[in-house]
Design a protein around this motif. Structure first.
Motif, PDB file in Angstrom:
ATOM      1  N   VAL A   1     -18.937  -7.503  13.998  1.00 40.95           N
ATOM      2  CA  VAL A   1     -17.801  -7.949  13.182  1.00 40.95           C
ATOM      3  C   VAL A   1     -16.943  -6.771  12.768  1.00 40.95           C
ATOM      4  O   VAL A   1     -17.466  -5.757  12.296  1.00 40.95           O
ATOM      5  CB  VAL A   1     -18.303  -8.695  11.925  1.00 40.95           C
ATOM      6  CG1 VAL A   1     -17.154  -8.940  10.945  1.00 40.95           C
ATOM      7  CG2 VAL A   1     -18.952 -10.015  12.310  1.00 40.95           C
ATOM      8  N   ARG A   2     -15.638  -6.909  12.926  1.00 42.29           N
ATOM      9  CA  ARG A   2     -14.696  -5.926  12.413  1.00 42.29           C
ATOM     10  C   ARG A   2     -14.045  -6.481  11.151  1.00 42.29           C
ATOM     11  O   ARG A   2     -13.590  -7.622  11.122  1.00 42.29           O
ATOM     12  CB  ARG A   2     -13.623  -5.592  13.442  1.00 42.29           C
ATOM     13  CG  ARG A   2     -12.574  -4.622  12.900  1.00 42.29           C
ATOM     14  CD  ARG A   2     -11.527  -4.228  13.922  1.00 42.29           C
ATOM     15  NE  ARG A   2     -10.524  -3.381  13.299  1.00 42.29           N
ATOM     16  CZ  ARG A   2     -10.654  -2.073  13.090  1.00 42.29           C
ATOM     17  NH1 ARG A   2     -11.775  -1.464  13.473  1.00 42.29           N
ATOM     18  NH2 ARG A   2      -9.708  -1.374  12.511  1.00 42.29           N
ATOM     19  N   LEU A   3     -14.014  -5.663  10.103  1.00 40.82           N
ATOM     20  CA  LEU A   3     -13.423  -6.062   8.837  1.00 40.82           C
ATOM     21  C   LEU A   3     -12.445  -5.002   8.360  1.00 40.82           C
ATOM     22  O   LEU A   3     -12.725  -3.805   8.445  1.00 40.82           O
ATOM     23  CB  LEU A   3     -14.504  -6.224   7.764  1.00 40.82           C
ATOM     24  CG  LEU A   3     -15.330  -7.508   7.725  1.00 40.82           C
ATOM     25  CD1 LEU A   3     -16.386  -7.383   6.637  1.00 40.82           C
ATOM     26  CD2 LEU A   3     -14.451  -8.718   7.476  1.00 40.82           C
TER      27      LEU A   3
ATOM     28  N   VAL B   1     -16.636 -16.174   4.600  1.00 43.64           N
ATOM     29  CA  VAL B   1     -17.284 -17.482   4.545  1.00 43.64           C
ATOM     30  C   VAL B   1     -17.847 -17.830   5.915  1.00 43.64           C
ATOM     31  O   VAL B   1     -17.444 -17.273   6.939  1.00 43.64           O
ATOM     32  CB  VAL B   1     -16.298 -18.581   4.093  1.00 43.64           C
ATOM     33  CG1 VAL B   1     -15.631 -18.204   2.773  1.00 43.64           C
ATOM     34  CG2 VAL B   1     -15.236 -18.861   5.146  1.00 43.64           C
ATOM     35  N   GLY B   2     -18.783 -18.760   5.929  1.00 50.78           N
ATOM     36  CA  GLY B   2     -19.385 -19.189   7.173  1.00 50.78           C
ATOM     37  C   GLY B   2     -20.687 -19.915   6.903  1.00 50.78           C
ATOM     38  O   GLY B   2     -21.226 -19.863   5.788  1.00 50.78           O
ATOM     39  N   PRO B   3     -21.230 -20.595   7.898  1.00 51.34           N
ATOM     40  CA  PRO B   3     -22.488 -21.328   7.709  1.00 51.34           C
ATOM     41  C   PRO B   3     -23.650 -20.381   7.471  1.00 51.34           C
ATOM     42  O   PRO B   3     -23.558 -19.173   7.721  1.00 51.34           O
ATOM     43  CB  PRO B   3     -22.646 -22.094   9.033  1.00 51.34           C
ATOM     44  CG  PRO B   3     -21.862 -21.293  10.025  1.00 51.34           C
ATOM     45  CD  PRO B   3     -20.710 -20.722   9.272  1.00 51.34           C
TER      46      PRO B   3
ATOM     47  N   LEU C   1     -16.817 -16.518   9.555  1.00 51.63           N
ATOM     48  CA  LEU C   1     -17.822 -16.064  10.521  1.00 51.63           C
ATOM     49  C   LEU C   1     -18.603 -17.245  11.072  1.00 51.63           C
ATOM     50  O   LEU C   1     -18.828 -18.230  10.376  1.00 51.63           O
ATOM     51  CB  LEU C   1     -18.834 -15.122   9.856  1.00 51.63           C
ATOM     52  CG  LEU C   1     -18.424 -13.750   9.370  1.00 51.63           C
ATOM     53  CD1 LEU C   1     -19.666 -12.968   8.988  1.00 51.63           C
ATOM     54  CD2 LEU C   1     -17.630 -13.018  10.406  1.00 51.63           C
ATOM     55  N   ASP C   2     -19.033 -17.100  12.313  1.00 56.21           N
ATOM     56  CA  ASP C   2     -19.961 -18.053  12.901  1.00 56.21           C
ATOM     57  C   ASP C   2     -20.722 -17.322  13.997  1.00 56.21           C
ATOM     58  O   ASP C   2     -20.112 -16.636  14.833  1.00 56.21           O
ATOM     59  CB  ASP C   2     -19.236 -19.276  13.479  1.00 56.21           C
ATOM     60  CG  ASP C   2     -20.158 -20.477  13.637  1.00 56.21           C
ATOM     61  OD1 ASP C   2     -21.380 -20.324  13.430  1.00 56.21           O
ATOM     62  OD2 ASP C   2     -19.669 -21.573  13.949  1.00 56.21           O
TER      63      ASP C   2
END
Length: 340
Positions: A18-20, A31-33, A201-202
Motif C-alpha cells: 500500500v502506498r499512502l 477504511v476497509g473490511p 483497502l481490500d
C-alpha cells in the motif's frame, strides 16, 4: 510541525502493498473490511512491525529503520490502557519524561494537552475513576503531550457508547489539527467529521481513494458503497440513466457519464420501491434481512429497504420475482475513477 507522510508499506507475508500520502495538515481515513491490512499499516508506521521492504518518510526524515520510540509518532488505539498507579496528569506526562524531558516541561506539556482535549479537571483523578469517554480523552492528551509529528488513530471510538463518542470526536478534531493524521475507522460519521480524504483497502491493496465527500457520495468500490450506506450498481450509461449489467434500466436525474460508456450508479436502499407488477427492472429475491427496523430485500444487484408492513403486504419471499424501481432524483450515474 513536521511535513507530510509518504509511505510505501510492503509486507509480503501478509500480502500487503500500500502506498499512502498524507499532507502536513491532513487527516486521511483508512477504511476497509476486516483483514484488509489496516492494522498492518498502523503497526508498520508506528514502528511496531519491522518491515524489510517499503519506505516511510515523514517530511525530510526517513523512519523506515527507526525503532518506535525514535519515530515521533503518536498512537491512540481502541482502548486507553492508562497506567492505573499514576494520576491522569502523570499518565499524560509519562511520554515526555520517558523521552528525557525535564520534570517542569513535562508537567507543562501534560497540562497543555489535557486542556486541549477539555480534560483539565481530570488531572488529579485516578484512571480507575474515569468513564470510558474520559479515559479515551486522556489517552489522546497523552499522545499530544509527546508533540507527535504523525498521529495514528486506530478505531479510537469503537469501544465507546454513543454519548462518549461525541465528546471524544471533539477531542480528536483538536488533536488532528496541524499534523498529518491517519484515522482507521468503521464509523462513517467519524470519517465525515474528521477526515479530508478516504482511502479504501481490500485484500492488502488500495481499491479506491478520494476526497471524503466524493468517496461517500460516489463510491467506486463495493466496500466504499457499503461504508457510505449506498447500493452500487454497474452498467452502461444511457442518455437518461444506466442500462444495468443484469438487465433493465434505471433513470437518473444526475449523470456525468457519456452515453455508451461503462458507468456506475448509486442510490440509498430506502429510496427504492418494491412491487409485484409496477415499474423497474424485474429481479429474483435472493435474501431478506432485518435492517434497522426495516426489511432489506436483496437481489443479484439491486437492494431495497422496505417497511415490515410493505414486505408483509407483498408477501415477499426468497426465490420470488419482484420489480425494483428507483426515483430518478435519487439515482446518481457517474464514471468509475482510477484508484490512484
Amino acid at each position: 510541525m513536521s511535513g507530510g507522510l509518504r509511505a510505501q508499506v510492503v509486507v509480503p507475508e501478509r500480502d500487503v502493498d500500500v502506498r499512502l500520502d498524507v499532507g502536513p495538515d491532513e487527516c486521511v481515513a483508512l477504511v476497509g473490511p476486516n483483514g484488509a491490512g489496516k492494522s498492518t499499516i498502523v503497526e508498520a508506521l508506528a514502528g511496531l512491525l519491522r518491515t524489510r521492504r517499503g519506505e516511510v518518510l515523514l517530511g525530510d526524515r526517513v523512519l523506515t529503520r527507526l525503532s518506535a520510540h525514535r519515530r515521533g509518532v503518536g498512537l491512540v488505539a481502541q482502548r486507553p490502557d492508562l497506567f492505573p498507579h499514576l494520576s491522569v496528569a502523570r499518565n499524560v506526562a509519562f511520554g515526555p519524561r520517558a523521552a528525557g524531558t525535564a520534570v517542569q516541561e513535562a508537567r507543562h506539556r501534560s497540562a497543555t494537552a489535557l486542556a486541549a482535549v477539555g480534560a483539565s479537571e481530570l488531572a488529579e483523578r485516578a484512571p480507575g475513576t474515569l468513564s470510558g469517554g474520559q479515559a479515551q480523552r486522556v489517552a489522546i492528551a497523552r499522545a499530544l503531550a509527546t508533540e507527535p509529528a504523525l498521529l495514528l488513530l486506530d478505531e479510537p471510538t469503537s469501544a465507546l457508547d454513543v454519548d462518549a463518542r461525541t465528546e471524544v470526536r471533539a477531542a480528536l478534531g483538536t488533536a488532528r489539527t496541524g499534523r498529518p493524521t491517519l484515522l482507521v475507522t468503521h464509523d462513517p460519521l467519524e470519517a465525515v467529521t474528521l477526515s479530508d480524504r478516504i482511502v479504501v483497502l481490500d485484500s492488502g491493496r488500495v481499491v479506491e481513494q478520494g476526497p471524503t465527500a466524493a468517496v461517500l457520495g460516489r463510491p467506486t468500490s463495493a466496500f466504499g458503497a457499503a461504508f457510505s450506506g449506498l447500493t452500487l450498481v454497474r452498467g452502461t450509461a444511457t442518455r437518461g440513466g444506466i442500462a444495468l449489467e443484469d438487465g433493465g434500466e434505471l433513470a437518473s436525474g444526475t449523470g456525468t457519464a457519456p452515453p455508451g460508456t461503462a458507468a456506475l450508479a448509486a442510490y440509498h436502499p430506502t429510496a427504492a420501491v418494491v412491487s409485484r407488477n409496477g415499474a423497474g427492472p424485474e429481479r429474483v429475491v435472493t435474501a431478506l434481512e432485518p435492517r434497522d427496523g426495516l426489511v432489506r430485500v436483496r437481489t443479484v444487484d439491486l437492494v431495497a429497504d422496505v417497511t415490515v408492513s410493505t414486505a408483509a403486504a407483498l408477501r415477499i419471499q426468497p426465490g420470488e420475482r419482484v420489480r425494483i424501481a428507483v426515483p430518478a432524483a435519487e439515482l446518481t450515474v457517474y464514471q468509475p475513477a482510477a484508484t490512484s
